[in-house]
Structure formats: structure tokens, C-alpha cells
Design a protein around this motif. Structure first.
Motif, short mmCIF file in Angstrom:
data_model
loop_
_atom_site.label_atom_id
_atom_site.label_comp_id
_atom_site.label_asym_id
_atom_site.label_seq_id
_atom_site.Cartn_x
_atom_site.Cartn_y
_atom_site.Cartn_z
N GLU A 439 7.76 -5.61 -5.54
CA GLU A 439 6.93 -6.50 -4.73
C GLU A 439 6.68 -5.90 -3.35
O GLU A 439 5.57 -6.02 -2.80
N ARG A 440 7.68 -5.24 -2.80
CA ARG A 440 7.50 -4.59 -1.50
C ARG A 440 6.45 -3.48 -1.60
O ARG A 440 5.55 -3.37 -0.75
N LEU A 441 6.59 -2.64 -2.61
CA LEU A 441 5.64 -1.55 -2.78
C LEU A 441 4.23 -2.08 -2.99
O LEU A 441 3.25 -1.52 -2.47
N ALA A 442 4.11 -3.17 -3.75
CA ALA A 442 2.79 -3.74 -4.00
C ALA A 442 2.15 -4.23 -2.70
O ALA A 442 0.95 -4.04 -2.48
N LEU A 443 2.96 -4.85 -1.83
CA LEU A 443 2.42 -5.40 -0.59
C LEU A 443 1.95 -4.31 0.37
O LEU A 443 1.20 -4.58 1.31
N ALA A 444 2.40 -3.07 0.16
CA ALA A 444 1.95 -1.98 1.02
C ALA A 444 0.46 -1.71 0.84
O ALA A 444 -0.21 -1.25 1.78
N VAL A 445 -0.08 -2.00 -0.36
CA VAL A 445 -1.48 -1.68 -0.63
C VAL A 445 -2.28 -2.83 -1.23
O VAL A 445 -3.50 -2.76 -1.29
N LEU A 446 -1.61 -3.89 -1.69
CA LEU A 446 -2.30 -5.00 -2.34
C LEU A 446 -2.21 -6.26 -1.49
O LEU A 446 -1.30 -6.40 -0.67
N PRO A 447 -3.14 -7.20 -1.69
CA PRO A 447 -3.05 -8.47 -0.94
C PRO A 447 -1.80 -9.24 -1.32
O PRO A 447 -1.27 -9.11 -2.43
N GLY A 448 -1.32 -10.04 -0.38
CA GLY A 448 -0.16 -10.88 -0.63
C GLY A 448 -0.55 -12.13 -1.39
O GLY A 448 -1.70 -12.30 -1.81
N PRO A 449 0.41 -13.05 -1.57
CA PRO A 449 0.11 -14.30 -2.27
C PRO A 449 -0.95 -15.11 -1.51
O PRO A 449 -1.11 -14.99 -0.30
N LEU A 458 -4.40 -12.32 1.97
CA LEU A 458 -4.63 -11.26 2.94
C LEU A 458 -3.70 -10.09 2.70
O LEU A 458 -2.58 -10.25 2.21
N HIS A 459 -4.19 -8.91 3.07
CA HIS A 459 -3.33 -7.74 3.04
C HIS A 459 -2.28 -7.83 4.14
O HIS A 459 -2.56 -8.30 5.25
N ARG A 460 -1.08 -7.39 3.83
CA ARG A 460 -0.01 -7.35 4.83
C ARG A 460 0.41 -5.92 5.14
O ARG A 460 1.34 -5.70 5.89
N GLY A 461 -0.26 -4.94 4.51
CA GLY A 461 0.19 -3.56 4.64
C GLY A 461 -0.88 -2.62 5.13
O GLY A 461 -1.65 -2.91 6.06
N LEU A 462 -0.98 -1.48 4.45
CA LEU A 462 -1.83 -0.38 4.91
C LEU A 462 -3.31 -0.70 4.88
O LEU A 462 -4.09 -0.09 5.62
N LEU A 463 -3.72 -1.61 4.01
CA LEU A 463 -5.14 -1.92 3.85
C LEU A 463 -5.53 -3.24 4.48
O LEU A 463 -6.58 -3.81 4.14
N HIS A 464 -4.72 -3.73 5.39
CA HIS A 464 -5.12 -4.90 6.17
C HIS A 464 -6.45 -4.59 6.86
O HIS A 464 -6.68 -3.47 7.32
N TRP A 504 9.68 0.51 6.99
CA TRP A 504 8.90 -0.73 7.10
C TRP A 504 9.12 -1.61 5.88
O TRP A 504 9.26 -2.83 6.01
N LEU A 505 9.16 -1.00 4.70
CA LEU A 505 9.36 -1.76 3.47
C LEU A 505 10.78 -2.31 3.37
O LEU A 505 10.99 -3.41 2.86
N ALA A 506 11.76 -1.55 3.87
CA ALA A 506 13.15 -1.93 3.65
C ALA A 506 13.74 -2.77 4.77
O ALA A 506 14.62 -3.60 4.52
N ALA A 507 13.27 -2.59 6.01
CA ALA A 507 13.98 -3.17 7.15
C ALA A 507 13.16 -4.19 7.94
O ALA A 507 13.64 -4.68 8.97
N THR A 508 11.97 -4.53 7.49
CA THR A 508 11.17 -5.52 8.22
C THR A 508 10.71 -6.62 7.26
O THR A 508 10.94 -6.54 6.06
N HIS A 509 10.04 -7.62 7.83
CA HIS A 509 9.53 -8.69 6.98
C HIS A 509 8.06 -8.45 6.61
O HIS A 509 7.28 -9.38 6.43
#
Length: 702
Positions: A439-449, A458-464, A504-509
Motif C-alpha cells: 500500500e505504501r509503494l502504491a501511494l508513491a505513484v497512485l491516487p489514495g482512497p 488525490l495523489h499523495r506521492g510523486l504524481l501529486h 518517506w515511505l517508511a518513516a512518515t505519514h
């Protein structure tokens, strides 16, 4: 890359004053354009307003940053022979000044009768050092400026928009950042309270005061320097950052905008330092890719959004850029490189603690990547010691205040101070993403819930959207650079970015804004790609410069679109001191409460614009009301008595915020809406001028 004469054309043969005059005229025109968006008064009055605010609010911020650069001269003998002296002097000097601001604030020196003299004296000393230096190196600085001036002009659209946005009151702009909720809750509120207290200190009702707060201490320093009163003068409700000579509350925004501009400059120097690491004697013309990489960095929408607010993210970016330059410095022995990197990363962590995960590993990779293995221990050991020295004032302050030097972190090992186990768990859950690795990896490039409130995902990662096309460009830059003579520098920066992303994936929200430190090596990779392509000939150089310029303008256009959408709408409670009577509850609370009243914020935790004495607590801290409810769970009148004992007469209730916090699990369990509503109905009533709604101003019944 073609020479300046070849690229500048007629301007290269014009008198020296022509190019600066044209650039100044272009900047003024762009400011007028930005200031006219959503402004019924038109571009001319908008331009005048921005210039007026920039002079009054931006002047003290510019003086503070310039003083930091001047103080950096005191450290430069340690790094004699460094090629990138400006980058090191600026980064180390401003880091030193932030630490001094924190130290002097903590000691109470700013809260004495001579506080204004002390605050102004430190800045004045730095300015004198810088003036003396510039007078001695005038020709050298003029030549260096001329080499990059015309290329840096591509960053003027971003600079103009940054100035326009920073000229607006906190809480007015940027829906994507909750209209500056964090700014009003602690970035500006803490200096406001420190002014009243006369010193920098942790506050048990605001957990964020236990963070290092070096940038917030700088806000406090500037406010003292311009004479902001800690308490409201007779006949006035304004005090602290909302009063004093100039506009201290806006100076804080301009200070952070200054860090954004400094970060852009240092990104350009990082491109040059990285290119030279392939060949220390390479004197090729690198001004175009360097300046365009810096302009591209400044034009990223996230940089404009956060840079125009009283945040601390861009301070981290600037210090990280300087640290990477120090690591790549070829003329310094390993231990000196380590000291410089450690001081700069320590300053970054003092600005924002997440830099320990999003900045330190990238700098360590740079040190390791350019040094032989036998030098690693000396360099990394020196870096660790210097970083700890820079953070020592915060560590000692927290240890004395609560017993845990890094509170609210490491509570299991070092103690939870005044917090209960439930508070520790709630804070940890709010600042950590609980999803699986996939789920963390997905949020890096895909929209969140999908957000149930808006119906959008909305995107929460690289493609915001506020990253525009930055990260695809960075990946392309890494690929191009990997097949060039700059491959080692590209590998160092690329590996550092991968580690930053993993942190960023491991230590943040998992919030897109927290990726801003990645923009430093990312922009440098793009610049190195441009430098690599430019080596293939004049036409390739023009193509590379054109591509970088086009990307910069694309980002600037995207930032302008973001501003036009988020820039002018005013939420009902966004700006409590707006001149509307009668009006929304927050306005009534500020303008209609009788003398001697004291306001309690329930749900909301943004007291900045409210009158002195407003009682509040962040949702993670035990509030006055929650404490009374816990002590007397079945006695609602005892809850009312606790408020009366504290002098509270009115309550500003934000039901929507209470519901949001309850849904997210961040609300103090004692403040459940099921318990609050019956008590509010029985013990309070709507205040005159307020109407039922999602936000209500209520008064305690007689």
C-alpha cells in the motif's frame, strides 16, 4: 554550452544597466499579473500592495538571511580552499544564525529590556561582515552574477508568484495545505506565545513546541528585532507578530520564501559542483544548465505553495543542497567535509526533524560516494559529531524541560514526559502510515482512497498535481546522465533520492509535501542531464537550454494555475480578523466579545488571530476541558467550573473539526461529540451575533 555573448545577443553589447533594468521591468510586470488574479482592484494597485508589503515585511527577512551569510565568514577559515565558498558560507552562516536565535531565545535574552538591541545587534553584526566582504570582492561578484543573470531570468515568473503569495495574510491561501492550519496552530503561534513569555520554551498545551523549532525561533528573533510587543498595548488588541514596526507575521512568510530562493541558487551551485566532481579542472561554461536547474526547482508548484507560507520545509532543502555541495567539494580533506556536512544537516534537522530521514542519508551517500573507503570513518564520524553539536541546544532544552531530549519521539526509551500512554499512541498513529508495504509503494505513484467528503481521490506521492512533471523529468535526467561523463555524480544523487523515497515511505505519514527534500537532488539530476547534452555541440546546447527553459515555464504556469484556483476563496473561518460585523463566529469572537472576556477553542487549535489569553490545546495534548472531563466523568457542572476557574467566558466550537478528528482517531477520547453536545446544550448558549452552524460561538450560562 554557448558563451554568454552567443546566447545574450544584443544585450551582451548593451550598457551594463540595460539587462538589470529589463529584468526588473519584467519582474514588476509579472508581479502585477499575479496580483491581479482574483483582485478587483486591478494590476496596478495589486503591484503597489505587493511592493509595499515586500518592503515592510520582506525587508527584515532579507536582512536576517543576509546577516546569516555574513556570519558565515566566521566559519570559513575552517574550510579554506573550498571552491564553492559562497554555498558553504551561506549554508553554514544561516545555520549558525538559526542556532543563535534559538539559543538567545531560550536563554531569555530577547525577553529583557534590551531584547530589541540584542536581536538587532546580532543581525547588524552579520550585515557588517557581509558588507565588508562584498566591498572587497566587488569585481569578482559582479562577474559571477553576470554569467548567470540572463539564464536565471527564467525563474522570474516563479519569483513573482512567490512574492505575491507571500504578501497575503496567513490563512488566506492554499486549500491543499488546509489554508495554513499548521501555520496558525504552531509555526506562527509558538513565536507569538514566546513573545508573551519572553523566551523560547516548550509548552505543554502545544506538543510542537518540543520540536527543535529553529526556524520558528528565527520568526521570534525577527519579531523582537522590529519591536513587536509581547502584550497588547493600551487601546489595541494586536500584539506579537500581528503588531510592531513592519509586518512581522508576513516577515515570517518572506523568510521562508527567502529559503526557497536560496535553495534555488544552491541547486544551481550543486549542478556545477557535481559536474566538476567528474573533472576538478573542468572550466566549461555551466551557467545555463545550473541556473535553469535552480529556476526549475523554484517553479515547482509545491515549492511555491510551501515557500510562500511560514513553514520550514524549504530551509531543509537549502541546507541539504549546501550539504551535498560540501560532500562533493574536491579541495577539502575528508574530515573537514564531514564537519561541514554535519553542521548543515544538523541545521536542517533543527529546522524540521524529518531531515534526519530525508536529508542525512542522501548527504552520507554523497560523502561515501566521493571518498575512498579508508576515509569513511573519519568523514562520517566528523559529520555525526558536528550535527550533534548543532542540535545540542534543542537536546539540552528538551532534556531539562521534560526529561526526554527528543520528545515526542523515542518515548518508549526515554520517557513520555507529561503524556499518557494513550496520548503517545494517538500521536504516533497520526504521524505514521499504518498500511502494508504494498500500500505504501502504491501511494508513491497512485491516487489514495476516495475522500468521502469530496468524492475525489488525490495523489499523495510523486504524481501529486503540485509536483507537475518534476519527477518524470528527474527520472529522465538520471537516465541521460547515467550515460555521460557525470555518471558518478548522477549515481550518487540518484541513490540518495531512492533512499530518501524509502525513508518517506517508511518513516512518515505519506504526505506529498514531505517529498520536497527530493527536489534538491532531482533538480540537480535534470541540470546535469542538460550539461551532458550540451557537450555534444552548439545545437545540442541550445536544445538542452530550450528544454530546461520550457520545463521551467511549464512548472511556472502550473503554479500560476494552482494559485488562481486556490488563491482567493475565503473559508468562513479562515481569517478571523477580517472586517465583517456581524459575521462568522470567529469574527464575532474577535470583534464583538465584551471587555474582560476569555475565549476557549474547542475542536479548533488556531489561536493566532484571536485576542491574547485565548485558551487552546492541540488535539494530542490534554486540554483544559478534557482534563476536567477525565477527573469528573459524570459531573458536567464540574467541567463548566473548571473553565470558569480559568477565566473562560466563551467557547468557539468547531463541530466539523471535532467530527473530522473523531473519524480519524486523533480526537482525545474524553472529547467525544456524544458527551460534548448535551453539556454544551445544558451549560452554554449561543452568544449574541452568532447563529447555529458547523462553527458556533457560545457563552457559559450565568
Amino acid at each position: 554550452m554557448p558563451s554568454r555573448a552567443a546566447t545574450a545577443g544584443p544585450l551582451a553589447r548593451a550598457p551594463r544597466w540595460v539587462a538589470p533594468a529589463l529584468l526588473a521591468a519584467l519582474l514588476l510586470g509579472l508581479i502585477a499579473l499575479g496580483a491581479s488574479i482574483g483582485n478587483p482592484e486591478g494590476p496596478v494597485r495589486g503591484l503597489a500592495s505587493v511592493l509595499y508589503v515586500t518592503i515592510l515585511g520582506g525587508g527584515p527577512a532579507a536582512a536576517y538571511l543576509a546577516a546569516g551569510v555574513g556570519l558565515g565568514r566566521l566559519l570559513m577559515p575552517l574550510f579554506e580552499g573550498a571552491r564553492e565558498r559562497f554555498a558553504l558560507q551561506a549554508g553554514l552562516g544561516i545555520g549558525l544564525l538559526l542556532t543563535l536565535s534559538h539559543l538567545l531565545g531560550w536563554s531569555g535574552a530577547f525577553g529583557t529590556g534590551a531584547g530589541m538591541i540584542v536581536a538587532a545587534g546580532v543581525v547588524g553584526a552579520g550585515l557588517l561582515l557581509l558588507a565588508h566582504q562584498l566591498a572587497g570582492d566587488r569585481e569578482q561578484h559582479a562577474a559571477a552574477t553576470a554569467r548567470i543573470r540572463l539564464w536565471a531570468a527564467w525563474g522570474l515568473p516563479a519569483l513573482a508568484l512567490l512574492m505575491v503569495a507571500a504578501s497575503n495574510p496567513p490563512g488566506w491561501l492554499w486549500e491543499s495545505e488546509g489554508r495554513g492550519y499548521d501555520v496558525l496552530e504552531y509555526h506562527l503561534q509558538l513565536p507569538q506565545e514566546w513573545l508573551a513569555l519572553g523566551r523560547v520554551r516548550p509548552l505543554e498545551h502545544n506538543v510542537y513546541s518540543f520540536l527543535p523549532g529553529y526556524v520558528e525561533a528565527a520568526f521570534y528573533h525577527i519579531a523582537v528585532m522590529v519591536g513587536s510587543p509581547g502584550h497588547a498595548p493600551a487601546g489595541s488588541a494586536a500584539y506579537g507578530l500581528l503588531a510592531g514596526e513592519g509586518m512581522p507575521v508576513l516577515s515570517a512568510q518572506f523568510l521562508h520564501a527567502g529559503f526557497a530562493v536560496l535553495g534555488a541558487v544552491l541547486v544551481g551551485r550543486l549542478v556545477i559542483a557535481a559536474a566538476r566532481s567528474a573533472d576538478p579542472d573542468d572550466e566549461r561554461e555551466l551557467s545555463a544548465p545550473a541556473a535553469l536547474a535552480g529556476a526549475l526547482f523554484l517553479s515547482v508548484p509545491w515549492v511555491i505553495v510551501t515557500g510562500s507560507m511560514a513553514y520550514n520545509d524549504l530551509a531543509v532543502a537549502a541546507f541539504l543542497a549546501a550539504a551535498l555541495i560540501a560532500a562533493l567539494e574536491p579541495r577539502m580533506p575528508p574530515w573537514k567535509r564531514g564537519v561541514a556536512v554535519g553542521l548543515l544537516i544538523g541545521a536542517a534537522c533543527g529546522a524540521k526533524p524529518t531531515a534526519i530521514a530525508l536529508g542525512a542519508p542522501a548527504a552520507a551517500v554523497a560523502l561515501i560516494g566521493v571518498l575512498p573507503a579508508r576515509r569513511w570513518v573519519a568523514a562520517l564520524g566528523a559529520a555525526a559529531g558536528a550535527g550533534a553539536l548543532m542540535l545540542a541546544p534543542w537536546l539540552v532544552r528538551n532534556a531539562l524541560a521534560c526529561g526526554n531530549p527528543v520528545f515526542p519521539a523515542a518515548t518508549e526509551l526515554l520517557g513520555s514526559a507529561h503524556w499518557s500512554a494513550e496520548q503517545v499512541a494517538r500521536y504516533a498513529a497520526a504521524h505514521k502510515f499504518e498500511g502494508t508495504l504494498l500500500e505504501r509503494l502504491a501511494l508513491a505513484v497512485l491516487p489514495g482512497p476516495t475522500d468521502p467528503a469530496t468524492g475525489t481521490a488525490l495523489h499523495r506521492g510523486l504524481l501529486h498535481p503540485q509536483w507537475s512533471v518534476f519527477f518524470p523529468l528527474a527520472v529522465a535526467g538520471a537516465v541521460i546522465g547515467a550515460f555521460s561523463r557525470y555518471r558518478r555524480a548522477v549515481s550518487i544523487l540518484g541513490i540518495g533520492m531512492v533512499i530518501q523515497l524509502a525513508a518517506w515511505l517508511a518513516a512518515t505519514h505519506i504526505q506529498s509535501r514531505f517529498l520536497i527534500p527530493l527536489a534538491v537532488p532531482g533538480a540537480a539530476l535534470i541540470g546535469l542531464a542538460g550539461a551532458a547534452v550540451a557537450r555534444r555541440g552548439a545545437w545540442a546546447a541550445r536544445g538542452a537550454a530550450g528544454a530546461l527553459a520550457a520545463a521551467t515555464l511549464l512548472h511556472a504556469g502550473h503554479s500560476l494555475l494552482t494559485f488562481s484556483v486556490q488563491g482567493r476563496g475565503l473559508a468562513e473561518d479562515a481569517l478571523p480578523n477580517a472586517p465583517l460585523v456581524p459575521g462568522p463566529p470567529a469574527l464575532v469572537a474577535n470583534l464583538r466579545l465584551p471587555p474582560g472576556s476569555r475565549l476557549y477553542l474547542l475542536g479548533d487549535a488556531r489561536p493566532l488571530y484571536h485576542a491574547a489569553g485565548t485558551v487552546y490545546a492541540t488535539t494530542y495534548d490534554r486540554s483544559l476541558l478534557a482534563g476536567a472531563m477525565a477527573r469528573s466523568p459524570g459531573e458536567p457542572r464540574a467541567w463548566t467550573g473548571a473553565l470558569r476557574a480559568a477565566g473562560v467566558t466563551h467557547i468557539l466550537v468547531d463541530y466539523s473539526e471535532l467530527d473530522r478528528l473523531a473519524r480519524s482517531g486523533f480526537l482525545d477520547p474524553d472529547l467525544s461529540p456524544e458527551r460534548l453536545r448535551p453539556w454544551l446544550d445544558a451549560e452554554t448558549r449561543l452568544a449574541p451575533g452568532s447563529e447555529p452552524g458547523r462553527i458556533e460561538l457560545r457563552e457559559l450560562r450565568p
